[in-house]
Design an enzyme around this catalytic site. Structure first.
Site, short mmCIF file in Angstrom:
data_model
loop_
_atom_site.label_atom_id
_atom_site.label_comp_id
_atom_site.label_asym_id
_atom_site.label_seq_id
_atom_site.Cartn_x
_atom_site.Cartn_y
_atom_site.Cartn_z
N ASP A 159 1.67 -5.43 -1.29
CA ASP A 159 1.01 -4.32 -0.87
C ASP A 159 -0.38 -4.68 -1.07
O ASP A 159 -0.92 -4.78 -2.35
CB ASP A 159 1.70 -3.31 -1.42
CG ASP A 159 1.30 -1.97 -1.22
OD1 ASP A 159 0.53 -1.76 -0.12
OD2 ASP A 159 1.49 -0.80 -1.64
N GLU A 166 1.39 -3.91 4.17
CA GLU A 166 2.61 -3.54 3.38
C GLU A 166 3.67 -4.49 4.15
O GLU A 166 4.08 -4.42 5.29
CB GLU A 166 3.01 -2.39 3.10
CG GLU A 166 3.30 -1.98 1.76
CD GLU A 166 3.67 -0.58 2.05
OE1 GLU A 166 5.21 -0.55 1.63
OE2 GLU A 166 3.22 0.52 2.38
MG LIG Z 1 -1.19 -0.50 0.30
#
Ligand SMILES: [Mg+2]
Length: 374
Positions: A25, A121
């Protein structure tokens, strides 16, 4: 009391704990791209979003802005009231998509089982990957380093035996963090986890649980699946599984490929065409091994190469693959590299090779590709 079917669920869960999942992420992605491209803006509160006079909202903001209480999805006008020095820049989605693609290309060095959740992500199932001696932790470390070095973007990563825990783990040491939950740590880790961290538990459910004195997953475990189902319907069953750290969802790669490629950014620029052509061999080796895994689903149609020069411009070149010819000919790739190199004749920082593909598997409900198709 643990009922028999609950035991079964636990057993099933244990079997699935054999997976190795990385959740990667990017930290405040759009803002991070803007700061990468405009380093002078570092250190000041910055957001990417719509303008306040056009009723715009904040898409992403950096941590400096978050200190003032600025959040994504907040109206830009309100964000400016909280942080008068906030610089709001308009989003450049096409550019972010390109950066995202570069990050994704690094991920594919570790596995083909990638499930993107958004531009910044993704879940990676690295259970069968042989990179880093098969260690998911080392892979997560390495891919964080590479994305920082090769793309200039910071990502946080979580490593765990399933998607649910990997996602929680990536958030645990954010920003710029790595957190690992090994299979034998799952039980202890989940026990102390606040129920508000569980996916699907919003304010309303959290409040409902709090009224029953359920604050952590440990508290949740005091109730049977039946009781939880009575209170929360089907979600109660899910809650019961999550309370034990169980999540059997597979990492799903829904997108079909249009091409397959490998590329490498070199520590030292390749000075001339000879040096570039030498790189065809290691690149081909990894392209071929990746191709083997998907060769039944696609048909190669073209060869292509990509070069990025030390002035950061890039060029690609492709040629049709004559029917029946192997796509993995070193000489053919060297020819393409030569032609591409001639366009700039500058030292090369990145070289890549690939094949364009025809998808043999039609989309859901589509026609099968038949030999008799016209
Ligand atoms: Mg993020």
């Amino acid at each position: 009391m643990i009922l028999q079917d609950e035991e079964k669920v636990l057993e099933k869960g244990k079997a699935a704990q054999g997976r190795k999942v990385i959740h990667a992420d990017c930290d405040c992605f759009y803002a991070a791209v803007e700061l990468r491209d405009n380093p002078d803006l570092r250190g000041r509160p910055l957001a990417v979003g719509g303008m306040p006079d056009k009723r715009g909202v904040i898409a992403t903001c950096n941590y400096e802005a978050r200190e003032f209480g600025v959040r994504s999805a907040m109206a830009s006008g309100q964000a400016l009231r909280l942080c008068p020095d906030l610089l709001i820049v308009p989003p450049r989605m096409k550019h972010y998509r390109e950066v995202s693609r570069e990050i994704h290309a690094i991920f594919t060095d570790y596995t083909d089982l990638i499930e993107p959740l958004s531009l910044d992500e993704a879940y990676l199932d690295v259970s069968d990957s042989e990179r880093c001696r098969g260690s998911a932790t080392l892979m997560a470390k390495e891919l964080r380093q590479r994305v920082r070095k090769e793309v200039g973007i910071v990502i946080s990563a979580g490593v765990a035996p399933n998607k649910f825990l990997a996602k929680i783990a990536s958030d645990w040491n954010k920003p710029d963090g790595l957190f690992v939950i090994t299979p034998d740590q799952v039980d202890e880790f989940v026990k102390q986890l606040p129920v508000s961290k569980l996916h699907g538990v919003g304010k309303v459910t959290a409040e409902k649980l709090r009224k029953k004195r359920i604050e952590t997953c440990g508290d949740l475990r005091k109730y049977s699946k039946l009781e939880l189902a009575k209170w929360f319907g089907r979600f109660g069953e899910r809650l019961h599984e999550l309370a034990y750290g169980i999540d059997n969802r597979a990492v799903e790669t829904s997108r079909r490929r249009k091409s397959l490629s490998v590329e490498h950014t070199y520590d030292h620029d390749l000075p001339d065409i000879k040096a570039v052509q030498k790189e065809v061999f290691p690149l081909l080796e990894s392209l071929e091994s990746r191709w083997e895994r998907i060769s039944r689903e696609y048909l190669p149609t073209k060869r292509f190469v990509k070069l990025k020069f030390n002035d950061f411009t890039q060029t690609t070149l492709e040629t049709l693959l004559p029917a029946g010819e192997s796509p993995f000919s070193p000489a053919e790739y060297q020819k393409l590299f030569k032609e591409a190199f001639e366009r700039k004749k500058l030292p090369v920082r990145l070289a890549g090779i690939g094949i364009r593909l025809h998808d043999l598997k039609p989309p859901e409900g589509g026609r099968q590709l038949s030999l008799f198709d016209e």
